[in-house]
Design a protein around this motif. Structure first.
Motif, PDB file in Angstrom:
ATOM      1  N   ALA A  84      35.877  42.437  38.467  1.00 58.18           N
ATOM      2  CA  ALA A  84      36.951  43.440  38.504  1.00 58.18           C
ATOM      3  C   ALA A  84      36.936  44.193  39.824  1.00 58.18           C
ATOM      4  O   ALA A  84      37.993  44.450  40.420  1.00 58.18           O
ATOM      5  N   ARG A  85      35.717  44.544  40.310  1.00 56.67           N
ATOM      6  CA  ARG A  85      35.640  45.255  41.588  1.00 56.67           C
ATOM      7  C   ARG A  85      36.118  44.392  42.743  1.00 56.67           C
ATOM      8  O   ARG A  85      36.846  44.853  43.619  1.00 56.67           O
ATOM      9  N   SER A  86      35.725  43.121  42.735  1.00 55.56           N
ATOM     10  CA  SER A  86      36.168  42.246  43.833  1.00 55.56           C
ATOM     11  C   SER A  86      37.668  41.996  43.748  1.00 55.56           C
ATOM     12  O   SER A  86      38.336  41.887  44.778  1.00 55.56           O
ATOM     13  N   GLU A  87      38.210  41.934  42.540  1.00 55.70           N
ATOM     14  CA  GLU A  87      39.658  41.766  42.402  1.00 55.70           C
ATOM     15  C   GLU A  87      40.395  42.991  42.940  1.00 55.70           C
ATOM     16  O   GLU A  87      41.400  42.877  43.644  1.00 55.70           O
ATOM     17  N   ALA A  88      39.879  44.196  42.629  1.00 56.17           N
ATOM     18  CA  ALA A  88      40.488  45.418  43.154  1.00 56.17           C
ATOM     19  C   ALA A  88      40.375  45.453  44.672  1.00 56.17           C
ATOM     20  O   ALA A  88      41.326  45.848  45.367  1.00 56.17           O
ATOM     21  N   LEU A  89      39.227  45.048  45.201  1.00 57.46           N
ATOM     22  CA  LEU A  89      39.046  45.017  46.656  1.00 57.46           C
ATOM     23  C   LEU A  89      40.022  44.047  47.304  1.00 57.46           C
ATOM     24  O   LEU A  89      40.638  44.362  48.326  1.00 57.46           O
ATOM     25  N   LEU A  90      40.190  42.877  46.708  1.00 63.91           N
ATOM     26  CA  LEU A  90      41.134  41.900  47.259  1.00 63.91           C
ATOM     27  C   LEU A  90      42.565  42.428  47.215  1.00 63.91           C
ATOM     28  O   LEU A  90      43.343  42.189  48.142  1.00 63.91           O
ATOM     29  N   SER A  91      42.922  43.140  46.165  1.00 60.51           N
ATOM     30  CA  SER A  91      44.289  43.683  46.107  1.00 60.51           C
ATOM     31  C   SER A  91      44.483  44.749  47.184  1.00 60.51           C
ATOM     32  O   SER A  91      45.544  44.820  47.808  1.00 60.51           O
ATOM     33  N   ARG A  92      43.439  45.573  47.429  1.00 62.66           N
ATOM     34  CA  ARG A  92      43.563  46.564  48.508  1.00 62.66           C
ATOM     35  C   ARG A  92      43.661  45.889  49.864  1.00 62.66           C
ATOM     36  O   ARG A  92      44.443  46.302  50.725  1.00 62.66           O
ATOM     37  N   VAL A  93      42.882  44.834  50.074  1.00 65.19           N
ATOM     38  CA  VAL A  93      42.948  44.093  51.344  1.00 65.19           C
ATOM     39  C   VAL A  93      44.334  43.483  51.511  1.00 65.19           C
ATOM     40  O   VAL A  93      44.907  43.516  52.605  1.00 65.19           O
ATOM     41  N   GLU A  94      44.866  42.950  50.422  1.00 65.69           N
ATOM     42  CA  GLU A  94      46.209  42.363  50.495  1.00 65.69           C
ATOM     43  C   GLU A  94      47.250  43.412  50.863  1.00 65.69           C
ATOM     44  O   GLU A  94      48.126  43.159  51.698  1.00 65.69           O
ATOM     45  N   GLU A  95      47.143  44.611  50.274  1.00 62.44           N
ATOM     46  CA  GLU A  95      48.081  45.687  50.617  1.00 62.44           C
ATOM     47  C   GLU A  95      47.944  46.078  52.088  1.00 62.44           C
ATOM     48  O   GLU A  95      48.948  46.312  52.770  1.00 62.44           O
ATOM     49  N   LYS A  96      46.706  46.155  52.580  1.00 62.45           N
ATOM     50  CA  LYS A  96      46.503  46.524  53.987  1.00 62.45           C
ATOM     51  C   LYS A  96      47.064  45.458  54.910  1.00 62.45           C
ATOM     52  O   LYS A  96      47.663  45.770  55.938  1.00 62.45           O
ATOM     53  N   ILE A  97      46.888  44.201  54.550  1.00 66.91           N
ATOM     54  CA  ILE A  97      47.427  43.120  55.381  1.00 66.91           C
ATOM     55  C   ILE A  97      48.942  43.165  55.383  1.00 66.91           C
ATOM     56  O   ILE A  97      49.571  42.978  56.434  1.00 66.91           O
ATOM     57  N   GLU A  98      49.538  43.423  54.227  1.00 63.68           N
ATOM     58  CA  GLU A  98      51.004  43.532  54.187  1.00 63.68           C
ATOM     59  C   GLU A  98      51.489  44.691  55.045  1.00 63.68           C
ATOM     60  O   GLU A  98      52.478  44.565  55.769  1.00 63.68           O
ATOM     61  N   GLY A  99      50.785  45.828  54.985  1.00 61.83           N
ATOM     62  CA  GLY A  99      51.154  46.975  55.824  1.00 61.83           C
ATOM     63  C   GLY A  99      51.029  46.656  57.300  1.00 61.83           C
ATOM     64  O   GLY A  99      51.897  47.002  58.108  1.00 61.83           O
ATOM     65  N   ALA A 100      49.932  45.985  57.662  1.00 61.12           N
ATOM     66  CA  ALA A 100      49.735  45.618  59.070  1.00 61.12           C
ATOM     67  C   ALA A 100      50.792  44.619  59.525  1.00 61.12           C
ATOM     68  O   ALA A 100      51.300  44.712  60.649  1.00 61.12           O
ATOM     69  N   THR A 101      51.139  43.690  58.651  1.00 64.51           N
ATOM     70  CA  THR A 101      52.184  42.724  58.993  1.00 64.51           C
ATOM     71  C   THR A 101      53.514  43.422  59.206  1.00 64.51           C
ATOM     72  O   THR A 101      54.253  43.102  60.150  1.00 64.51           O
ATOM     73  N   THR A 102      53.819  44.380  58.350  1.00 58.94           N
ATOM     74  CA  THR A 102      55.066  45.140  58.506  1.00 58.94           C
ATOM     75  C   THR A 102      55.071  45.902  59.825  1.00 58.94           C
ATOM     76  O   THR A 102      56.070  45.899  60.551  1.00 58.94           O
ATOM     77  N   ARG A 103      53.930  46.552  60.131  1.00 61.66           N
ATOM     78  CA  ARG A 103      53.859  47.301  61.396  1.00 61.66           C
ATOM     79  C   ARG A 103      53.981  46.377  62.597  1.00 61.66           C
ATOM     80  O   ARG A 103      54.653  46.705  63.584  1.00 61.66           O
ATOM     81  N   MET A 104      53.364  45.213  62.536  1.00 57.73           N
ATOM     82  CA  MET A 104      53.465  44.261  63.651  1.00 57.73           C
ATOM     83  C   MET A 104      54.891  43.744  63.798  1.00 57.73           C
ATOM     84  O   MET A 104      55.376  43.558  64.919  1.00 57.73           O
ATOM     85  N   SER A 105      55.559  43.531  62.683  1.00 53.64           N
ATOM     86  CA  SER A 105      56.948  43.089  62.752  1.00 53.64           C
ATOM     87  C   SER A 105      57.817  44.165  63.391  1.00 53.64           C
ATOM     88  O   SER A 105      58.684  43.868  64.220  1.00 53.64           O
TER      89      SER A 105
END
Length: 166
Positions: A84-105
């Motif tokens: 459960a902790r690793s799943e939560a961590l992966l979801s946070r990483v995914e959100e950060k990557i999406e945010g970074a992708t949006t900022r780069m775009s």
């Protein structure tokens, strides 16, 4: 880390608290055969064993198998927590990557817009250096007046003769 099990993991003694099945003699009193058991006798032996009762769970707290079962359950719970902790961590990483992708775009769009702005400025600078409509009209009027004046002067001074005949 892991301790060896006090009971073997195969055979009838694998299930903690389970009793080994008793071999009851068959009703036809056939002598036990040596070597290979025929299929019919194996089926009869299975029918002779008492059926397992489903739905009754007897808590066994004094047997060593229950301690092992408790340890296994604790390990399963810890594994589920880690998952459960690793799943939560992966979801946070995914959100950060999406945010970074949006900022780069957005940054790429901004750099594209900056390049476009500089091109528009360059074209605007070139067009500002061109003469305006007032200057073009004044040039046309001056050209027409000079053409008429020079034509009249050429006729008065008989400069027509200097031109070659047609």
């Amino acid at each position: 880390m892991t301790e060896p099990s006090p009971t073997p993991s195969t055979g009838n003694t694998f299930i903690p608290g389970a009793k080994p099945p008793e071999n009851k003699p068959l009703e036809n009193n056939s002598p036990p055969s040596t070597g290979v058991v025929p299929e019919t006798q194996a089926i009869a032996n299975q029918k002779a064993t008492p059926p397992a009762v489903v739905g009754k769970a007897e808590p066994v707290s004094s047997s060593p198998g229950s301690d092992q079962l408790a340890r296994i359950e604790d390990k399963c719970a810890r594994i589920e927590d880690k998952y459960a902790r690793s799943e939560a961590l992966l979801s946070r990483v995914e959100e950060k990557i999406e945010g970074a992708t949006t900022r780069m775009s957005e940054a790429a769009r901004q750099s594209d817009l900056a390049a476009l702005r500089s091109e528009v400025r360059a074209v605007a600078d070139r067009t500002r250096r061109l003469p305006g409509s007032g200057a073009l009209v004044l040039t046309a009027i001056i050209t027409a007046v000079l053409t008429v004046a020079l034509t009249i002067a050429a006729q008065r001074f008989h400069l027509d003769g200097l031109l070659p005949p047609r």
